[in-house]
Design a protein around this motif. Structure first.
Motif, PDB file in Angstrom:
ATOM      1  N   ALA B  61      41.503  24.818 -17.442  1.00  0.00           N
ATOM      2  CA  ALA B  61      40.711  25.721 -16.605  1.00  0.00           C
ATOM      3  C   ALA B  61      41.281  27.116 -16.777  1.00  0.00           C
ATOM      4  CB  ALA B  61      40.779  25.281 -15.147  1.00  0.00           C
ATOM      5  N   ALA B  62      40.508  28.099 -16.367  1.00  0.00           N
ATOM      6  CA  ALA B  62      41.001  29.488 -16.439  1.00  0.00           C
ATOM      7  C   ALA B  62      42.114  29.696 -15.403  1.00  0.00           C
ATOM      8  CB  ALA B  62      39.845  30.456 -16.180  1.00  0.00           C
ATOM      9  N   ALA B 275      28.975  14.277 -13.313  1.00  0.00           N
ATOM     10  CA  ALA B 275      30.013  15.319 -13.371  1.00  0.00           C
ATOM     11  C   ALA B 275      29.355  16.695 -13.423  1.00  0.00           C
ATOM     12  CB  ALA B 275      30.914  15.102 -14.580  1.00  0.00           C
ATOM     13  N   ILE B 276      28.303  16.810 -14.230  1.00  0.00           N
ATOM     14  CA  ILE B 276      27.589  18.085 -14.358  1.00  0.00           C
ATOM     15  C   ILE B 276      26.910  18.448 -13.038  1.00  0.00           C
ATOM     16  CG2 ILE B 276      25.650  19.256 -15.481  1.00  0.00           C
ATOM     17  CD1 ILE B 276      26.234  17.424 -17.976  1.00  0.00           C
ATOM     18  N   ALA B 277      26.127  17.523 -12.513  1.00  0.00           N
ATOM     19  CA  ALA B 277      25.294  17.821 -11.341  1.00  0.00           C
ATOM     20  C   ALA B 277      26.133  18.121 -10.104  1.00  0.00           C
ATOM     21  CB  ALA B 277      24.345  16.662 -11.054  1.00  0.00           C
ATOM     22  N   ASN B 278      27.353  17.548 -10.045  1.00  0.00           N
ATOM     23  CA  ASN B 278      28.148  17.665  -8.822  1.00  0.00           C
ATOM     24  C   ASN B 278      29.399  18.520  -8.975  1.00  0.00           C
ATOM     25  OD1 ASN B 278      26.527  15.835  -7.110  1.00  0.00           O
ATOM     26  ND2 ASN B 278      27.059  14.370  -8.707  1.00  0.00           N
ATOM     27  N   HIS B 279      29.570  19.173 -10.110  1.00  0.00           N
ATOM     28  CA  HIS B 279      30.733  20.043 -10.319  1.00  0.00           C
ATOM     29  C   HIS B 279      32.040  19.299 -10.048  1.00  0.00           C
ATOM     30  CE1 HIS B 279      27.818  23.219 -10.561  1.00  0.00           C
ATOM     31  NE2 HIS B 279      27.558  23.279  -9.274  1.00  0.00           N
ATOM     32  N   CYS B 280      32.203  18.135 -10.641  1.00  0.00           N
ATOM     33  CA  CYS B 280      33.443  17.370 -10.443  1.00  0.00           C
ATOM     34  C   CYS B 280      33.779  16.608 -11.725  1.00  0.00           C
ATOM     35  CB  CYS B 280      33.280  16.394  -9.279  1.00  0.00           C
ATOM     36  SG  CYS B 280      32.075  15.104  -9.577  1.00  0.00           S
ATOM     37  N   ASN B 346      36.665  22.607 -11.324  1.00  0.00           N
ATOM     38  CA  ASN B 346      35.491  22.250 -10.514  1.00  0.00           C
ATOM     39  C   ASN B 346      34.903  23.469  -9.800  1.00  0.00           C
ATOM     40  OD1 ASN B 346      35.714  19.564 -11.206  1.00  0.00           O
ATOM     41  ND2 ASN B 346      36.865  18.991  -9.363  1.00  0.00           N
ATOM     42  N   ARG B 347      35.745  24.179  -9.082  1.00  0.00           N
ATOM     43  CA  ARG B 347      35.236  25.322  -8.321  1.00  0.00           C
ATOM     44  C   ARG B 347      34.799  26.441  -9.250  1.00  0.00           C
ATOM     45  NH1 ARG B 347      38.727  28.324  -3.694  1.00  0.00           N
ATOM     46  NH2 ARG B 347      39.072  29.885  -5.330  1.00  0.00           N
ATOM     47  N   GLN B 348      35.522  26.591 -10.373  1.00  0.00           N
ATOM     48  CA  GLN B 348      35.130  27.626 -11.331  1.00  0.00           C
ATOM     49  C   GLN B 348      33.723  27.369 -11.865  1.00  0.00           C
ATOM     50  OE1 GLN B 348      38.274  27.782 -14.288  1.00  0.00           O
ATOM     51  NE2 GLN B 348      39.828  28.309 -12.748  1.00  0.00           N
ATOM     52  N   VAL B 349      33.447  26.117 -12.199  1.00  0.00           N
ATOM     53  CA  VAL B 349      32.118  25.785 -12.717  1.00  0.00           C
ATOM     54  C   VAL B 349      31.073  25.889 -11.607  1.00  0.00           C
ATOM     55  CG1 VAL B 349      30.687  23.977 -13.736  1.00  0.00           C
ATOM     56  CG2 VAL B 349      33.011  24.343 -14.576  1.00  0.00           C
TER      57      VAL B 349
END
Lengths: 383, 383
Positions: B61-62, B275-280, B346-349
């Motif tokens: 992650a960044a 994973a995509i739909a729920n940002h996890c 997760n939060r970044q996305v």
């Protein structure tokens, strides 16, 4: 190899994998093989002359005793813009009408019953510029605009349901919308479906132009089957697909405009997951090419101003309820994907896999209501 | 090539595609490349000696200014049953404990913080037989069973959170459940998560053994992050993933048991879509091998009676919120997948893609409530 040059995943696999392995790879990637659909020679010839890709596939279903097969042919159209984005607006629109008109003529030769164009198909995808002018001038009335009239002519002429996603200007409320106009094969406007979820992806925020749609999850009963339209960003929202399906959609179209750097690895996942989860067919359509704009613009990513949004990667495809899908159209060329599907497959798969019956939807409605409230207390167990 | 022999999609692509094309194919299929995770030599050696596949990948992650990176290592274990299905039950369970114990030891060498085993990992997946005996004898107390005690020892010894999906016998209500026991790295049982959706796929109906779970969408706050467990068939239900995510899950595990003929083309789609739909992050785990049973059984498909359910195809993988995923483990071998993920991703996305913020959940709760009722009137427009 740059991402604008790579022609397609399928072509790459077919060129290099040994036959036995290719079969296993395709089974895992695409599921039960969709058969090639025999297309008339005149159509193949016309597509070659008009320089667009033409592909045909077929989803079979088992024979039933009480219901006859319910075969329908859908057509998905993906294309570049035709004129430069600074050409006179009416010329741009007319050129697009003319290009898509020649594709639809080929679709008619292929016996297509329902055709769907890409998102805001009459214009460049200019929302990245954040300029209002001249782009809002592309907006038209859904009921009486030139584009709707053009599509009504096509619908009548070819006895074809036409789904025409445009930028809609609604005089009644002085409002713009991102709208799919659904035109019956009789030529009448059956209704419209507005985009339910508006992208806010980084600085790319389409709510500069229009807001969340107010048409809910309308399903259109056509002569060829019950259809719905989930526009672009709405494909990321599983509940959006679910509600179209709960309202009876047998085929859900997803006209889109999305670029490689952003979404390409998600593209094969989301519409296909929706077909599986909802026991229906989904049709994912994306435009192709790179569109250049006269004014430079930034993209909120710390990079220098530029004149294009990126490469729209096409790759339009159809997914079936049984986890299978067609190969995608090209990443770089205009194209028409003709897919015959027996809609009986939906209920057959539903009867086998039972996702609706096991869905516990009433309980989820309660849970979701609570979870959406500002004072929601998540159920978290700590030591 | 039979479907039980084909080792993996990834191996096939890597063996045959030219480098430049392979990069594009992998980008489209797997998204942003997950980096290889350097694993200690002792672990690599032990895995080779113990004859299981060991793979390691890493999601970056960044860097942020206010939050430090939140790196966690998860381990996914897939395995065959060890003894024949007609060996004495206690011997079968002990052999499985011993096999998984030696995999967990290697996971500890790799610095794994949270490990998850496959669905009902202490037993053959015998529900296809529809026999109650002897299979229900594999059921154990979630709080005090031998398997939980065994996992508590592992958890304490290796300072590892252990997710142990078992067949649960609940004496309190004289009931069987399909349950994941979550054991903290302290060795305490943190809680349990019961399977929310019970498969009715063709004649394969697990409700012969247990009913829909009553533990809702519990999330477990561990020292290493907030986790949840969506067991097997629950991966077909997007709302199930959504509610785990709404309750705060950063990583959702999906311990499964599923065979090639049934679900293999869906396998790479569903957990990844979640994973995509729920940002996890989502972790899909499937057992491997073909399990033979003494009594023959039919499968409601018009075919002759047989002694096995089919080939469990492994292929365990981890998907990230940005549309990327790791390659899968083998389709045929026992394996341990070690994946390091920075949960800050997760939060970044989520901040970039905004699917939660644009989700219109309160409106969907209303719509779904109506749609679930017996007197629901779908919104269908006819000409």
């Amino acid at each position: 190899m740059s991402t604008c040059e790579f022609e397609s995943l399928e072509k790459s696999l077919e060129s290099h994998l040994p036959e036995a392995e290719l079969a296993e790879v395709k089974r895992i990637l695409f599921g039960r093989e969709t058969q090639r659909l025999e297309l008339p020679t005149c159509a193949v010839k016309a597509a070659a002359e008009r320089e667009f890709e033409l592909k045909g596939y077929k989803f079979d279903a088992a024979q039933e005793q009480l219901r006859p097969p319910k075969a329908v042919r859908v057509g998905l159209v993906q294309h570049h813009i035709v004129l430069p984005t600074d050409a006179p607006i009416l010329d741009q629109i007319n050129a697009m009408h003319s290009r898509v008109g020649e594709v639809v003529e080929v679709a008619a030769m292929c016996g297509v019953n329902i055709i769907c164009f890409q998102e805001t198909w009459t214009m460049p995808f200019a929302f990245c510029t954040r300029e209002k002018e001249p782009w809002t001038e592309f907006a038209e009335s859904a009921e009486e605009g030139n584009t709707t009239r053009f599509c009504q002519e096509l619908a009548k002429k070819y006895n074809m349901v036409v789904i025409s996603p445009i930028l809609e200007r609604e005089e009644l409320h002085s409002t713009l919308w991102n709208t799919a106009v659904v035109i019956s094969n009789s030529g009448n406007v059956l209704g419209k479906s507005r985009k339910n979820h508006i992208p806010k992806v980084g600085d790319f925020n389409e709510s500069t132009y229009y807001m969340e749609g107010d048409t809910g999850h309308t399903v259109f009963q056509t002569q060829f089957g019950k259809i719905a339209v989930n526009i672009c960003y709405g494909r990321h929202h599983p509940l959006n697909w679910l509600m179209y399906s709960m309202n009876g959609a047998e085929v859900i179209f997803n006209p889109s405009a999305t670029i490689g750097a952003l979404s390409e690895p998600m593209w094969p996942i989301e519409a296909r997951n929706a077909a599986i989860a909802n026991h229906c067919f989904t049709c994912a359509i994306n435009r192709v090419g790179t569109e250049h704009f006269k004014s430079e613009f930034t993209s909120g990513d710390g990079k220098k101003a530029h004149h294009d949004f990126g490469h729209f990667y096409g790759s339009s495809y159809v997914a079936g309820p049984d986890g299978s899908r067609t190969p995608g159209l090209s990443r770089t060329r205009d194209g028409l994907l003709v897919v015959e599907m027996d809609l009986n497959l939906n209920r057959q798969v539903s009867d086998k896999w039972s996702f609706k019956m096991t869905g516990r939807h009433a309980e989820y409605a309660e849970e979701l209501k609570k979870a959406a409230r500002h004072d929601f207390k998540p159920k978290i167990i700590k030591e």
